[in-house]
Write an enzyme that holds these catalytic residues in place. Structure first.
Site, mmCIF file in Angstrom:
data_model
loop_
_atom_site.group_PDB
_atom_site.id
_atom_site.type_symbol
_atom_site.label_atom_id
_atom_site.label_comp_id
_atom_site.label_asym_id
_atom_site.label_seq_id
_atom_site.Cartn_x
_atom_site.Cartn_y
_atom_site.Cartn_z
ATOM 1 C CE LYS A 214 43.066 39.683 43.493
ATOM 2 N NZ LYS A 214 42.540 39.420 42.170
ATOM 3 C CG ASP B 61 45.315 42.253 38.226
ATOM 4 O OD1 ASP B 61 46.036 42.101 39.230
ATOM 5 O OD2 ASP B 61 44.198 41.718 38.088
ATOM 6 C CD GLN C 107 39.593 37.822 40.921
ATOM 7 O OE1 GLN C 107 39.993 38.814 41.521
ATOM 8 N NE2 GLN C 107 40.319 36.729 40.794
#
Ligand code: NAD
Length: 277
Positions: free
Chosen positions: A49, A115, A92
């Site tokens: 990322k 996300d 994460q």
């Protein structure tokens, strides 16, 4: 016609377009990835990322904690929610088991939830309101757009009902007027459903879960699964299925690159949504 859906190529095309749009912005956008603990796979994903974010022209910060209490983590997220220099926040996954994933994810400002995993964004998705979509479903919908797939009158079968992939895809495809069946670990006689699928999406994580005898001829096959076996990556769908399919995503190089570019596109969209507020 080439039957392989080249997710790598399509994601590169989108990356070039995104870089141009990002260059036209007056200020630099910033993505923060919060990670907790020492999951080795997570380290690799965070690094991927970071690399992509920097290539696009975003600032990137990995806020890492070896250990942190749930309330302290939520306080950290709240600081980032209020920080005008931060465009997007990711936690994460997986988190260590002592932390309540849902409570932590839902403490992210929905406008910074790149996300697309907050309840707020899931409700908007279901209600067809503009929102930050979860990245893998968004990437798959981009592939369908690229190939002008028409869903009306089509049977779509999704295998796997996770909140990350299967469940949001179910709603996105229903909203496109597909007839959608969502199969999962408790489904009896999986092939009964998969054989009827004009479009089959597998998001389970089991190599060779879907074999040639389980699919309909000329169907579109989207393989989300990632399975490492003898140092090679495989999807859920046996590669022989390509012979009788219309289109199929490979693993690697199909859905994976589309997930990463979708995250980067979400950062840009998050900025637009925040500007409109
Ligand atoms: P998950 O473990 O949360 O969900 C798996 C789902 O599969 C569950 O809904 C379960 O009910 C279902 N399932 C399990 N066994 C089954 C069976 N025998 N028959 C039918 N359904 C069954 O996983 P996830 O996070 O949704 O990820 C699924 C797979 O996709 C994993 O391999 C993961 O690594 C991969 N993945 C890939 C990407 C990408 O960008 N390519 C992104 C996310 C996840």
């Amino acid at each position: 016609m080439n039957k392989i859906i080249d997710g790598k190529k399509i994601s590169l095309e989108r990356k070039e377009e995104l870089i141009k749009k990002v260059n036209e912005l007056k200020s630099k956008l910033a993505l923060v990835v919060i990670s907790v603990g020492s999951n080795e796979a997570s380290k690799v994903y965070v690094h991927q990322k970071e690399k992509m974010a920097l290539e696009i022209g975003y600032n990137f910060l990995n806020l890492h904690f070896d250990n942190i209490l749930e309330d302290d983590l939520i306080n950290e997220i709240d600081k980032l929610n209020k920080d005008k220099k931060i465009t997007g926040i990711i936690v994460q996954l997986p988190l260590p088991v002592n932390l309540n994933k849902d409570r932590i994810l839902n403490s992210i400002n929905p406008l910074k939830d790149v996300d697309g995993l907050t309840n707020n964004n899931l409700i908007k998705l279901i209600k067809k309101e503009e929102s930050l979509l979860p990245c893998t479903p968004k990437g798959i919908m981009t592939l369908f757009d690229y190939y002008n797939v028409d869903f009306i009158g089509k049977n779509v079968v999704i295998v796997g009902r996770s909140e990350l992939v299967g469940l949001p895809l179910f709603h996105l495809l229903l909203n496109k007027n597909a007839t959608v069946t969502l199969c999962h670990s408790k489904t009896k006689d999986l092939s009964h459903y998969t054989k009827e699928a004009d479009i089959l999406i597998s998001a389970v994580g089991k190599k060779d879960l879907i074999t040639r005898d389980m699919i309909k001829e000329n169907s579109i096959l989207i393989d989300v699964g990632i399975n490492r076996y003898e140092n090679k990556l495989y999807g859920d769908i046996n590669s022989e299925c390509i012979d009788i399919s219309n289109l199929m995503t490979p693993v690697p190089g199909g859905v994976g690159p589309m997930t990463v570019i979708s995250l980067m596109e979400n950062v840009y969209l998050a900025n637009s949504l925040q500007m409109r507020k």
